[in-house]
Design a protein around this motif. Structure first.
Motif, PDB file in Angstrom:
ATOM      1  N   ASP A 124       0.838  -1.212   0.000  1.00  0.00           N
ATOM      2  CA  ASP A 124       0.000   0.000   0.000  1.00  0.00           C
ATOM      3  C   ASP A 124       0.869   1.256   0.000  1.00  0.00           C
ATOM      4  O   ASP A 124       0.595   2.216  -0.744  1.00  0.00           O
ATOM      5  CB  ASP A 124      -0.916  -0.007   1.225  1.00  0.00           C
ATOM      6  N   GLU A 125       1.925   1.247   0.819  1.00  0.00           N
ATOM      7  CA  GLU A 125       2.797   2.426   0.868  1.00  0.00           C
ATOM      8  C   GLU A 125       3.506   2.642  -0.470  1.00  0.00           C
ATOM      9  O   GLU A 125       3.645   3.783  -0.933  1.00  0.00           O
ATOM     10  CB  GLU A 125       3.843   2.270   1.977  1.00  0.00           C
ATOM     11  N   ALA A 131       2.083   6.593  -6.897  1.00  0.00           N
ATOM     12  CA  ALA A 131       1.030   7.487  -7.379  1.00  0.00           C
ATOM     13  C   ALA A 131       1.387   8.949  -7.108  1.00  0.00           C
ATOM     14  O   ALA A 131       1.169   9.828  -7.958  1.00  0.00           O
ATOM     15  CB  ALA A 131      -0.294   7.135  -6.710  1.00  0.00           C
ATOM     16  N   PHE A 132       1.948   9.203  -5.923  1.00  0.00           N
ATOM     17  CA  PHE A 132       2.336  10.565  -5.570  1.00  0.00           C
ATOM     18  C   PHE A 132       3.433  11.085  -6.504  1.00  0.00           C
ATOM     19  O   PHE A 132       3.366  12.215  -7.014  1.00  0.00           O
ATOM     20  CB  PHE A 132       2.805  10.593  -4.121  1.00  0.00           C
ATOM     21  N   LEU A 133       4.441  10.251  -6.758  1.00  0.00           N
ATOM     22  CA  LEU A 133       5.535  10.665  -7.640  1.00  0.00           C
ATOM     23  C   LEU A 133       5.054  10.874  -9.072  1.00  0.00           C
ATOM     24  O   LEU A 133       5.442  11.841  -9.739  1.00  0.00           O
ATOM     25  CB  LEU A 133       6.645   9.614  -7.605  1.00  0.00           C
ATOM     26  N   ALA A 138       3.668  14.382 -13.473  1.00  0.00           N
ATOM     27  CA  ALA A 138       2.712  14.832 -14.490  1.00  0.00           C
ATOM     28  C   ALA A 138       2.345  16.305 -14.280  1.00  0.00           C
ATOM     29  O   ALA A 138       2.218  17.067 -15.249  1.00  0.00           O
ATOM     30  CB  ALA A 138       1.465  13.952 -14.435  1.00  0.00           C
ATOM     31  N   ARG A 139       2.200  16.711 -13.021  1.00  0.00           N
ATOM     32  CA  ARG A 139       1.851  18.098 -12.724  1.00  0.00           C
ATOM     33  C   ARG A 139       2.986  19.042 -13.160  1.00  0.00           C
ATOM     34  O   ARG A 139       2.735  20.090 -13.767  1.00  0.00           O
ATOM     35  CB  ARG A 139       1.563  18.249 -11.235  1.00  0.00           C
TER      36      ARG A 139
END
Length: 278
Positions: A124-125, A131-133, A138-139
């Motif tokens: 999960d971590e 996903a955060f990276l 992408a941002r």
């Protein structure tokens, strides 16, 4: 016949003097025995130290030769041990390779299992971090694309699919999304109707066996009819309003969707794939 030998006065005095001197010397030794022992010890110590010093000096002079001799002997013994060990290894090289491969395989498998278990324990971590990276990357890329005068090629390549979209494409995509949601809703409604029909069959079977009353079956049938009529009215009303308000292009799309729904109803494979995609 031998004649008797008579001692003279001088010989007797000389013999007595010699015996007296020996006696006196013996008494002198007895009187100074400790001093004599000490003198002997010191002389012997001196002689031993001298011998030791001479031996040490000799060995010191011969030290390079002694070191070379010792090194040669040690080298010979070590070469013998190494040659014997090398011969043993060469005679058993197949077994050694197998043992090394087994040990390496066991260590690699153990390391892989520990790494895999670590990933499983922190799945999960890891997903959240990835996903955060990815979101941050992408941002940043999108911010670079819209703010930089000459964005890098790799950033443009990531968002090149957005350059061909127009407002019409966006509206059509919204329409497709709405229709997709409507299809999902209809499928779920049909599934609920199938459950109600199965429950109706069970109640009819229980009615035949006199397990429930007729009133329960009639009430469930009315509920089922109301659900079916309401869904049919909604579909007819939606179709009439949709047909009146549709243009020529949207009518073609509607026909295409009708063919799609026909395929979904007649071939369950497409329906199953669509559900898994959603």
């Amino acid at each position: 016949d031998a004649l008797p030998i008579w001692l003279t006065r001088e010989e007797i005095q000389a013999g007595v003097s010699r015996i007296t001197a020996n006696y006196n010397r013996e008494q002198l030794w007895f009187a100074n025995e400790s001093l004599v022992v000490l003198l002997q010890a010191r002389i012997r110590g001196y002689l031993v130290r001298k011998t030791y010093s001479d031996r040490k000096s000799y060995l010191k002079k011969q030290e390079p030769f002694a070191v070379k001799l010792q090194a040669s002997w040690k080298g010979y013994k070590q070469r013998q041990i190494y040659t014997k060990r090398q011969r043993t290894l060469q005679e058993n090289i197949g077994g050694i390779i197998k043992i090394q491969s087994w040990i390496k395989m066991r260590l690699a498998r153990k390391k892989y299992q520990e790494r895999l278990q670590f990933f499983k324990d922190h799945n999960d971590e890891i997903v959240k971090i990835q996903a955060f990276l990815k979101a941050n990357k992408a941002r940043d890329d999108y911010r670079t694309l819209i703010s930089a005068e000459n964005p890098p090629l790799n950033v443009v390549r990531k968002f090149v699919y957005l350059l061909d979209h127009s407002d019409l494409d966006f509206q059509e995509e919204l329409e497709v999304t709405r229709l997709r949601e409507e299809v999902v809703t209809k499928i779920r409604s049909n599934q609920q109707l199938e459950k109600d029909l199965n429950l109706m069959d069970i109640k009819i079977g229980l009615l035949v066996k006199n397990r429930i009353t007729l009133q329960d079956v009639v009430s469930h049938s009315k509920k089922l009819n109301k659900k079916g009529k309401g869904q049919a009215d909604e579909m007819v009303t939606g179709d009439k309003q949709g047909i009146k308000g549709l243009s020529k292009e949207k009518r073609k799309k509607l026909e295409a969707y009708q063919h799609l729904f026909y395929l979904l109803q007649t071939n369950p494979t497409y329906l199953a794939k669509l559900i898994f995609q959603m």
